[in-house]
Design a protein around this motif. Structure first.
Motif, mmCIF file in Angstrom:
data_model
loop_
_atom_site.group_PDB
_atom_site.id
_atom_site.type_symbol
_atom_site.label_atom_id
_atom_site.label_comp_id
_atom_site.label_asym_id
_atom_site.label_seq_id
_atom_site.Cartn_x
_atom_site.Cartn_y
_atom_site.Cartn_z
ATOM 1 N N GLY A 57 0.794 -1.098 0.010
ATOM 2 C CA GLY A 57 -0.193 0.384 0.328
ATOM 3 C C GLY A 57 0.642 1.313 -0.277
ATOM 4 N N ARG A 58 1.691 0.614 -1.175
ATOM 5 C CA ARG A 58 3.112 2.187 -0.504
ATOM 6 C C ARG A 58 2.838 2.052 -1.194
ATOM 7 N N PRO A 59 2.514 4.659 -1.487
ATOM 8 C CA PRO A 59 2.070 5.668 -2.530
ATOM 9 C C PRO A 59 3.302 5.213 -3.512
ATOM 10 N N ASP A 61 4.732 7.284 -5.381
ATOM 11 C CA ASP A 61 6.106 8.826 -5.678
ATOM 12 C C ASP A 61 7.344 8.741 -4.458
ATOM 13 N N ASN A 62 6.849 7.559 -3.145
ATOM 14 C CA ASN A 62 8.012 6.985 -2.699
ATOM 15 C C ASN A 62 8.840 6.025 -3.248
ATOM 16 N N PRO A 63 10.149 6.269 -3.787
ATOM 17 C CA PRO A 63 10.816 5.023 -4.137
ATOM 18 C C PRO A 63 11.470 4.223 -3.591
ATOM 19 N N LEU A 64 12.076 3.744 -4.485
ATOM 20 C CA LEU A 64 12.773 2.677 -3.898
ATOM 21 C C LEU A 64 14.647 1.792 -4.112
ATOM 22 N N ILE A 65 15.045 1.416 -2.606
ATOM 23 C CA ILE A 65 16.108 1.046 -2.789
ATOM 24 C C ILE A 65 16.122 -0.601 -3.713
ATOM 25 N N LEU A 98 23.779 4.405 -2.026
ATOM 26 C CA LEU A 98 23.474 5.538 -2.540
ATOM 27 C C LEU A 98 22.549 6.661 -3.389
ATOM 28 N N VAL A 99 22.549 7.304 -3.834
ATOM 29 C CA VAL A 99 20.798 7.798 -4.911
ATOM 30 C C VAL A 99 22.244 8.498 -6.093
ATOM 31 N N LEU A 100 22.044 7.584 -6.984
ATOM 32 C CA LEU A 100 22.320 8.487 -7.873
ATOM 33 C C LEU A 100 21.956 8.125 -9.287
ATOM 34 N N GLY A 113 10.004 8.217 -11.057
ATOM 35 C CA GLY A 113 9.996 8.320 -11.750
ATOM 36 C C GLY A 113 11.061 9.760 -11.976
ATOM 37 N N LEU A 114 12.392 9.168 -10.664
ATOM 38 C CA LEU A 114 13.021 10.651 -10.817
ATOM 39 C C LEU A 114 14.351 9.723 -11.690
ATOM 40 N N PRO A 115 15.149 10.581 -12.111
ATOM 41 C CA PRO A 115 15.890 10.476 -12.559
ATOM 42 C C PRO A 115 17.142 9.780 -11.821
ATOM 43 N N THR A 116 16.785 9.576 -10.816
ATOM 44 C CA THR A 116 17.901 9.022 -9.783
ATOM 45 C C THR A 116 17.373 7.373 -9.762
ATOM 46 N N LEU A 117 18.332 6.758 -9.008
ATOM 47 C CA LEU A 117 18.093 5.359 -8.102
ATOM 48 C C LEU A 117 19.118 5.189 -7.186
ATOM 49 N N ALA A 118 18.588 4.849 -6.129
ATOM 50 C CA ALA A 118 19.314 4.332 -4.825
ATOM 51 C C ALA A 118 19.865 3.107 -4.435
ATOM 52 N N LEU A 119 20.954 2.586 -4.267
ATOM 53 C CA LEU A 119 21.366 1.761 -4.702
ATOM 54 C C LEU A 119 22.070 1.049 -3.035
ATOM 55 N N ALA A 140 13.759 -3.250 -3.212
ATOM 56 C CA ALA A 140 13.614 -3.595 -1.876
ATOM 57 C C ALA A 140 13.085 -3.019 -0.346
ATOM 58 N N PRO A 141 12.463 -2.690 -0.729
ATOM 59 C CA PRO A 141 11.899 -1.843 0.455
ATOM 60 C C PRO A 141 11.401 -2.528 1.324
ATOM 61 N N SER A 142 11.289 -1.848 2.977
ATOM 62 C CA SER A 142 11.013 -2.054 3.909
ATOM 63 C C SER A 142 9.393 -3.404 3.853
ATOM 64 N N ALA A 143 9.586 -4.656 4.326
ATOM 65 C CA ALA A 143 8.743 -5.788 4.512
ATOM 66 C C ALA A 143 7.350 -5.398 5.604
ATOM 67 N N LEU A 192 22.718 14.078 3.031
ATOM 68 C CA LEU A 192 22.135 13.013 3.527
ATOM 69 C C LEU A 192 21.050 12.898 3.840
ATOM 70 N N LEU A 193 20.356 12.298 3.109
ATOM 71 C CA LEU A 193 18.371 12.092 2.807
ATOM 72 C C LEU A 193 18.708 11.641 4.195
ATOM 73 N N ARG A 194 18.945 10.183 4.666
ATOM 74 C CA ARG A 194 18.434 9.674 5.706
ATOM 75 C C ARG A 194 19.625 9.013 6.509
ATOM 76 N N PRO A 195 19.631 9.710 8.509
ATOM 77 C CA PRO A 195 20.784 9.010 9.049
ATOM 78 C C PRO A 195 20.341 7.495 9.262
ATOM 79 N N ALA A 222 13.140 18.048 -2.259
ATOM 80 C CA ALA A 222 13.737 16.880 -1.829
ATOM 81 C C ALA A 222 12.810 15.952 -2.487
ATOM 82 N N ALA A 223 13.867 14.596 -2.422
ATOM 83 C CA ALA A 223 12.786 13.447 -3.645
ATOM 84 C C ALA A 223 11.476 13.215 -2.440
ATOM 85 N N PRO A 224 10.698 13.111 -3.088
ATOM 86 C CA PRO A 224 9.380 12.813 -3.136
ATOM 87 C C PRO A 224 8.817 11.668 -1.731
HETATM 88 P P1 AMP Z 1 12.430 1.920 2.311
HETATM 89 O O1 AMP Z 1 13.386 1.354 1.429
HETATM 90 O O2 AMP Z 1 10.844 1.853 2.459
HETATM 91 O O3 AMP Z 1 13.481 2.224 3.384
HETATM 92 O O4 AMP Z 1 12.692 3.285 2.017
HETATM 93 C C1 AMP Z 1 13.491 4.046 0.742
HETATM 94 C C2 AMP Z 1 13.617 5.079 1.121
HETATM 95 O O5 AMP Z 1 14.794 5.418 0.265
HETATM 96 C C3 AMP Z 1 12.861 6.317 0.184
HETATM 97 O O6 AMP Z 1 10.987 6.363 1.190
HETATM 98 C C4 AMP Z 1 13.236 8.073 0.081
HETATM 99 O O7 AMP Z 1 13.764 8.111 0.702
HETATM 100 C C5 AMP Z 1 15.071 7.148 -0.460
HETATM 101 N N1 AMP Z 1 15.239 6.834 -1.968
HETATM 102 C C6 AMP Z 1 14.640 5.817 -2.301
HETATM 103 N N2 AMP Z 1 14.971 6.072 -4.090
HETATM 104 C C7 AMP Z 1 15.347 6.751 -3.464
HETATM 105 C C8 AMP Z 1 16.338 8.173 -5.030
HETATM 106 N N3 AMP Z 1 15.641 8.424 -5.769
HETATM 107 N N4 AMP Z 1 16.101 9.507 -4.393
HETATM 108 C C9 AMP Z 1 15.727 10.013 -3.286
HETATM 109 N N5 AMP Z 1 15.551 9.429 -2.305
HETATM 110 C C10 AMP Z 1 15.034 8.093 -2.554
#
Ligand code: AMP
Ligand code: MG
Length: 336
Positions: A57-59, A61-65, A98-100, A113-119, A140-143, A192-195, A222-224
């Motif tokens: 049930g994730r919005p 516009d919340n990107p994944l890692i 890392l967001v790249l 939809g962001l031009p970046t990717l979290a890895l 894989a976001p948190s489960a 530093l988006l998240r400590p 900031a990232a959505p």
């Molecule tokens: P979670 O995997 O549930 O811990 O959440 C992943 C979090 O990583 C998101 O809520 C964003 O804050 C951050 N994230 C993932 N991809 C991006 C991105 N492309 N740009 C910025 N932040 C991101």
């Protein structure tokens, strides 16, 4: 489309092959990482990734890692500059995301939809075994269900997602218990988006000045995903410093007819001998931030189960892992 209901099971390490087969077939599998349990899907398959958003049930516009088996597996997915390579050499495998700038191979849905990717390359042996066995990058976001605390035990995943996902790989309790550090390297200066468990002071020697999201607001939005608080428990979370203020807050709550639950240091607990044991969710040993971090999300789930109206939490200094703990506490309290 007909919705499949899975007979979700919690399986041990031998199940890695079965889990990899489900992932290759475009289904979802939960697996342990050193931070929290992740909900994985083939990151290169948009339809599989869509199932993550649906199950949680994730919005949208919340990107994944995206999780990879090794640094080389990151290369086709994002543009890795010299700083990213150095940080990967130093902190991978481990709790640093890392967001790249994103490469075309990765579908839009992964990054909202962001031009970046979290890895990230996790260090949990079962996560690495699964990544190697399936040979795929895993989004894989948190489960957990969106709006619930991140899962730190396989049972937490089962509570939230049974019937929705193919299986849960059982790695027991996680090592860290808070989500990874997220460092954005896509702009002029690192942000530093998240400590998390990789701290700002560990990153500083490589990065120079590291901005915080607030500093960056002026530069660009900031990232959505940042606008979503990870978890707001049903109970009110009251943040309090030290034993005297804990006692005062307790008395105030009692006057209002409320018996709050407590998360506090053992040191403060010793100064409050009158506190009934059943009201103490957690007392962490002096200065042991790792212990506190590891148990925090479990405590929040327990407080919800107990129907608590308020949780009084003793604050910690914002250094090292304390910064990540305070970040999650403020989010839980609706303060950020
Ligand atoms: P979670 O995997 O549930 O811990 O959440 C992943 C979090 O990583 C998101 O809520 C964003 O804050 C951050 N994230 C993932 N991809 C991006 C991105 N492309 N740009 C910025 N932040 C991101
Ligand atoms: Mg999450």
């Amino acid at each position: 489309m007909k919705k499949t209901v899975f007979n979700t099971r919690i399986l041990s390490a031998e199940a890695v092959k079965e889990a990899a087969d489900w992932l290759k077939a475009g289904e979802l599998v939960a697996f342990p990482t050193e931070t929290v349990y992740g909900l994985g899907a083939n990151a290169l398959d948009a339809a599989a990734v869509a199932k993550i958003f649906a199950a949680k049930g994730r919005p949208a516009d919340n990107p994944l890692i995206v999780h990879v088996a090794n640094p080389a597996a990151a290369e086709p997915l994002a543009r890795l500059g010299p700083l990213a390579c150095q940080l990967m050499d130093t902190f991978w495998p481990g709790p640093l995301t890392l967001v790249l700038p994103r490469q075309k191979l990765v579908p839009d849905i992964v990054s909202a939809g962001l031009p970046t990717l979290a890895l990230r390359m996790p260090r949990h042996p079962l996560a690495l075994a699964l990544l190697n066995e399936c040979g795929l990058p895993l989004a894989a976001p948190s489960a957990n269900l969106s709006g619930r605390p991140s899962p730190t035990l396989p049972g937490h995943v089962f509570e939230d997602l049974a019937g929705q996902i193919a299986l849960i790989l059982d790695g027991g309790p996680v090592e860290i218990g808070l989500e990874s550090t997220v460092l954005d390297l896509s702009g002029k200066q690192p942000v530093l988006l998240r400590p998390g468990a990789v701290t700002r002071s560990q990153l500083q020697p490589f990065c120079g000045e590291i901005l915080l999201p607030d500093d960056r607001h002026q530069e660009r939005p900031a990232a959505p995903g940042m606008k979503y608080s990870h978890y707001a428990p049903k109970a009110q979370v009251l943040l309090v410093k030290g034993a005297d203020d804990l006692r005062q807050e307790w008395q105030k709550n009692q006057k209002e007819g409320c018996s709050p639950l407590f998360i506090l240091s053992q040191e403060s607990l010793e100064k409050l001998p009158e506190l009934p044991g059943e009201q103490v969710l957690l007392a962490w040993p002096a200065h042991n931030m790792e212990f506190f971090a590891n148990k925090l999300f479990s405590c929040f789930r327990q407080a919800d189960k107990l129907g608590a109206k308020a949780i009084i939490v003793e604050t910690v200094p914002e250094t090292g892992l304390g910064r990540a703990i305070m970040n999650r506490l403020r989010k839980a309290g609706g303060i950020v």
